[in-house]
Design a protein around this motif. Structure first.
Motif, mmCIF file in Angstrom:
data_model
loop_
_atom_site.group_PDB
_atom_site.id
_atom_site.type_symbol
_atom_site.label_atom_id
_atom_site.label_comp_id
_atom_site.label_asym_id
_atom_site.label_seq_id
_atom_site.Cartn_x
_atom_site.Cartn_y
_atom_site.Cartn_z
ATOM 1 N N ILE A 135 39.588 45.070 75.061
ATOM 2 C CA ILE A 135 39.076 44.051 74.147
ATOM 3 C C ILE A 135 37.610 44.316 73.792
ATOM 4 C CG2 ILE A 135 40.716 42.309 74.929
ATOM 5 C CD1 ILE A 135 38.524 41.063 76.596
ATOM 6 N N PHE A 136 36.981 45.277 74.470
ATOM 7 C CA PHE A 136 35.608 45.662 74.145
ATOM 8 C C PHE A 136 35.550 46.914 73.277
ATOM 9 C CE2 PHE A 136 35.125 43.639 78.468
ATOM 10 C CZ PHE A 136 34.573 42.460 77.999
ATOM 11 N N ASP A 137 36.696 47.428 72.853
ATOM 12 C CA ASP A 137 36.731 48.649 72.037
ATOM 13 C C ASP A 137 36.091 48.424 70.668
ATOM 14 O OD1 ASP A 137 37.895 50.197 73.951
ATOM 15 O OD2 ASP A 137 39.849 50.360 72.985
ATOM 16 N N THR A 138 35.456 49.470 70.177
ATOM 17 C CA THR A 138 34.881 49.446 68.824
ATOM 18 C C THR A 138 35.457 50.557 67.956
ATOM 19 O OG1 THR A 138 33.025 50.829 69.588
ATOM 20 C CG2 THR A 138 32.699 48.438 69.620
ATOM 21 N N GLN A 139 36.146 51.523 68.570
ATOM 22 C CA GLN A 139 36.721 52.649 67.842
ATOM 23 C C GLN A 139 38.222 52.446 67.661
ATOM 24 O OE1 GLN A 139 34.642 55.014 66.625
ATOM 25 N NE2 GLN A 139 33.012 53.778 67.558
ATOM 26 N N LYS A 156 41.395 57.750 93.309
ATOM 27 C CA LYS A 156 39.951 57.624 93.114
ATOM 28 C C LYS A 156 39.563 57.972 91.679
ATOM 29 C CE LYS A 156 38.656 58.564 97.931
ATOM 30 N NZ LYS A 156 37.962 59.501 98.858
ATOM 31 N N GLU A 157 40.180 59.022 91.147
ATOM 32 C CA GLU A 157 39.900 59.415 89.773
ATOM 33 C C GLU A 157 40.335 58.330 88.791
ATOM 34 O OE1 GLU A 157 41.936 63.088 89.265
ATOM 35 O OE2 GLU A 157 40.502 64.277 90.435
ATOM 36 N N LEU A 158 41.494 57.732 89.075
ATOM 37 C CA LEU A 158 42.001 56.676 88.213
ATOM 38 C C LEU A 158 41.059 55.483 88.199
ATOM 39 C CD1 LEU A 158 44.171 55.355 86.458
ATOM 40 C CD2 LEU A 158 45.350 54.670 88.558
ATOM 41 N N LEU A 159 40.576 55.071 89.364
ATOM 42 C CA LEU A 159 39.672 53.929 89.441
ATOM 43 C C LEU A 159 38.376 54.195 88.688
ATOM 44 C CD1 LEU A 159 40.144 52.816 93.159
ATOM 45 C CD2 LEU A 159 40.883 51.595 91.105
ATOM 46 N N SER A 160 37.874 55.432 88.790
ATOM 47 C CA SER A 160 36.650 55.798 88.079
ATOM 48 C C SER A 160 36.869 55.744 86.573
ATOM 49 C CB SER A 160 36.210 57.200 88.499
ATOM 50 O OG SER A 160 35.068 57.604 87.772
ATOM 51 N N GLU A 161 37.972 56.319 86.111
ATOM 52 C CA GLU A 161 38.285 56.302 84.676
ATOM 53 C C GLU A 161 38.543 54.882 84.193
ATOM 54 O OE1 GLU A 161 41.129 58.996 83.065
ATOM 55 O OE2 GLU A 161 40.657 60.564 84.509
ATOM 56 N N LEU A 162 39.217 54.096 85.017
ATOM 57 C CA LEU A 162 39.563 52.726 84.660
ATOM 58 C C LEU A 162 38.301 51.901 84.392
ATOM 59 C CD1 LEU A 162 41.658 50.402 84.396
ATOM 60 C CD2 LEU A 162 41.408 50.066 86.869
ATOM 61 N N GLY A 163 37.341 51.997 85.301
ATOM 62 C CA GLY A 163 36.095 51.251 85.146
ATOM 63 C C GLY A 163 35.373 51.591 83.863
ATOM 64 N N ASN A 164 35.340 52.875 83.535
ATOM 65 C CA ASN A 164 34.669 53.303 82.297
ATOM 66 C C ASN A 164 35.441 52.876 81.062
ATOM 67 O OD1 ASN A 164 32.526 54.574 83.644
ATOM 68 N ND2 ASN A 164 33.714 56.447 83.926
ATOM 69 N N ARG A 165 36.773 52.970 81.147
ATOM 70 C CA ARG A 165 37.575 52.671 79.945
ATOM 71 C C ARG A 165 37.611 51.177 79.654
ATOM 72 N NH1 ARG A 165 38.901 51.837 75.962
ATOM 73 N NH2 ARG A 165 40.567 52.607 74.582
ATOM 74 N N ILE A 166 37.528 50.344 80.673
ATOM 75 C CA ILE A 166 37.511 48.895 80.459
ATOM 76 C C ILE A 166 36.321 48.493 79.609
ATOM 77 C CG2 ILE A 166 37.047 46.697 81.637
ATOM 78 C CD1 ILE A 166 38.893 47.615 83.885
ATOM 79 N N LYS A 167 35.203 49.190 79.761
ATOM 80 C CA LYS A 167 33.971 48.853 79.031
ATOM 81 C C LYS A 167 34.088 49.074 77.537
ATOM 82 C CE LYS A 167 31.201 50.233 83.050
ATOM 83 N NZ LYS A 167 30.212 51.228 83.560
ATOM 84 N N GLY A 168 35.114 49.804 77.120
ATOM 85 C CA GLY A 168 35.312 50.049 75.695
ATOM 86 C C GLY A 168 35.085 51.501 75.335
ATOM 87 N N ASN A 169 35.614 51.897 74.161
ATOM 88 C CA ASN A 169 35.466 53.305 73.749
ATOM 89 C C ASN A 169 34.275 53.502 72.828
ATOM 90 O OD1 ASN A 169 36.338 52.201 71.325
ATOM 91 N ND2 ASN A 169 38.397 53.097 71.428
#
Length: 331
Positions: A226-230, A318-331
């Motif tokens: 919901i924070f995506d702009t792209q 661990k990789e999934l959690l790291s990617e998840l946190g970044n992706r939640i913030k939006g693209n």
């Protein structure tokens, strides 16, 4: 949902049903009742992987189970705990049992609430572990537990936990509708020819959502926060069902078709064949990601076909959690 969430829900329901009369015992037995339906997971110790998956959230998650077994457990407890009678304890176990599958129906796996009918309810609006659902609920239950059983404040706090958790479920349904519109609008803009779309939240949150899109020869998977702009990007995963050949007639493969509800791809690595369940997504959010959360290897043996679930490792988590946190913030 996860065990902790079901324990909390069961405890809160037990408090509503019998807390004023028996105090924390109502929460204790409610928590037990909220756990019992998931004992079907022990089927994995007595049968093969595919059958255990098929059994999960079946009989023990049904209205039938709740109606038949609540009086049995109520009678057992009433035999040695005289603070509540048979009717009281039966009523507590019934509501502890039935609220468990009602909550599970909101997850991707769903539940066979109307067993023995071959119908699985799956609204797919909350991930199996969601801290925003569980933690406020847990705080309220613990808070209420520390107050006297006759306290009106105790009942209000317990009720607050139920209201908060239920309100969050409603919010996730609204978010599901909102993100579904975003996905379908993106597919329209990209002129994608598709037959159906299924959406679900990603792990541990209701901000980042995933869409599975059925097209003639491939499934598309896209993600939207919901924070995506792209614009939303969709990655293509060829169905390759033809790789199964004669294996598609095998009983275990037919069971997998049923379990995945048709949302699966087939991949081959050298002479190994894998069926990948798309309903639970990928172990990452990059467009090139090809690791499926649930993948099953088909192994031919002298005794017939064996199905083995591909194991996941901690590094991937661990990789999934790291990617998840970044992706939640939006693209």
């Amino acid at each position: 949902m996860d065990s902790l969430t079901q324990i909390v829900l069961g405890a809160a329901v037990g408090e509503v049903v019998l807390g004023k009369k028996v105090g924390n015992k109502a929460m204790l037995y409610g928590a037990i009742a909220g756990t019992i339906p998931d004992l079907d997971t022990f089927a994995s110790y007595f049968t093969d992987t595919v059958t255990a998956l098929e059994i999960h959230r079946g009989f023990t998650h049904s209205i039938f189970f709740s109606v038949v077994f609540a009086p049995i457990f109520g009678w057992l407890v009433s035999r040695y705990d005289k603070l509540g009678n048979f009717k009281n304890w039966s009523w507590l176990f019934f509501w502890g049992f039935i609220t468990h599958p009602l909550l599970d129906a909101h997850t991707t796996w769903g539940t066979q609430l109307f067993w023995p009918l071959d119908l699985r309810l799956a609204y797919k609006n909350i991930f199996v572990i969601d801290p925003l659902y569980t933690l406020p609920f847990l705080v309220c239950v613990i808070w209420a537990m520390r107050l006297p059983k006759t306290s009106a404040r105790r009942r209000k706090i317990n009720r607050l936990g139920i209201i908060l958790s239920s309100s969050y479920l409603v919010i996730t349904l609204i978010l599901k509708a909102y993100t579904y519109q975003k996905f379908t609008a993106a597919l329209g803009e990209q002129e994608v020819n598709y037959t159906s779309v299924e959406t679900k939240p990603s792990a541990f949150n209701s901000v980042l959502w995933t869409a599975n899109v059925d097209t003639p020869n491939a499934y598309l998977i896209g993600h939207y926060s919901i924070f995506d702009t792209q614009p939303i990007q969709f990655a293509s995963y060829p169905k390759q069902h033809e790789l199964l050949g004669d294996l598609k007639e095998e009983e275990k493969v037919q069971q997998l078709f049923k379990i995945t509800q048709g949302w699966y791809t087939v991949t081959q690595k050298e002479d190994q064949i894998f069926i990948n369940d798309l309903r639970f997504g990928l172990l990452g959010f990059q467009p090139t990601e090809n690791r499926f959360a649930f993948s099953f290897e088909l192994i031919k043996t002298p005794n017939g076909l064996k199905v083995k679930e591909v194991e996941k490792n901690r590094t991937q988590a661990k990789e999934l959690l790291s990617e998840l946190g970044n992706r939640i913030k939006g693209n």
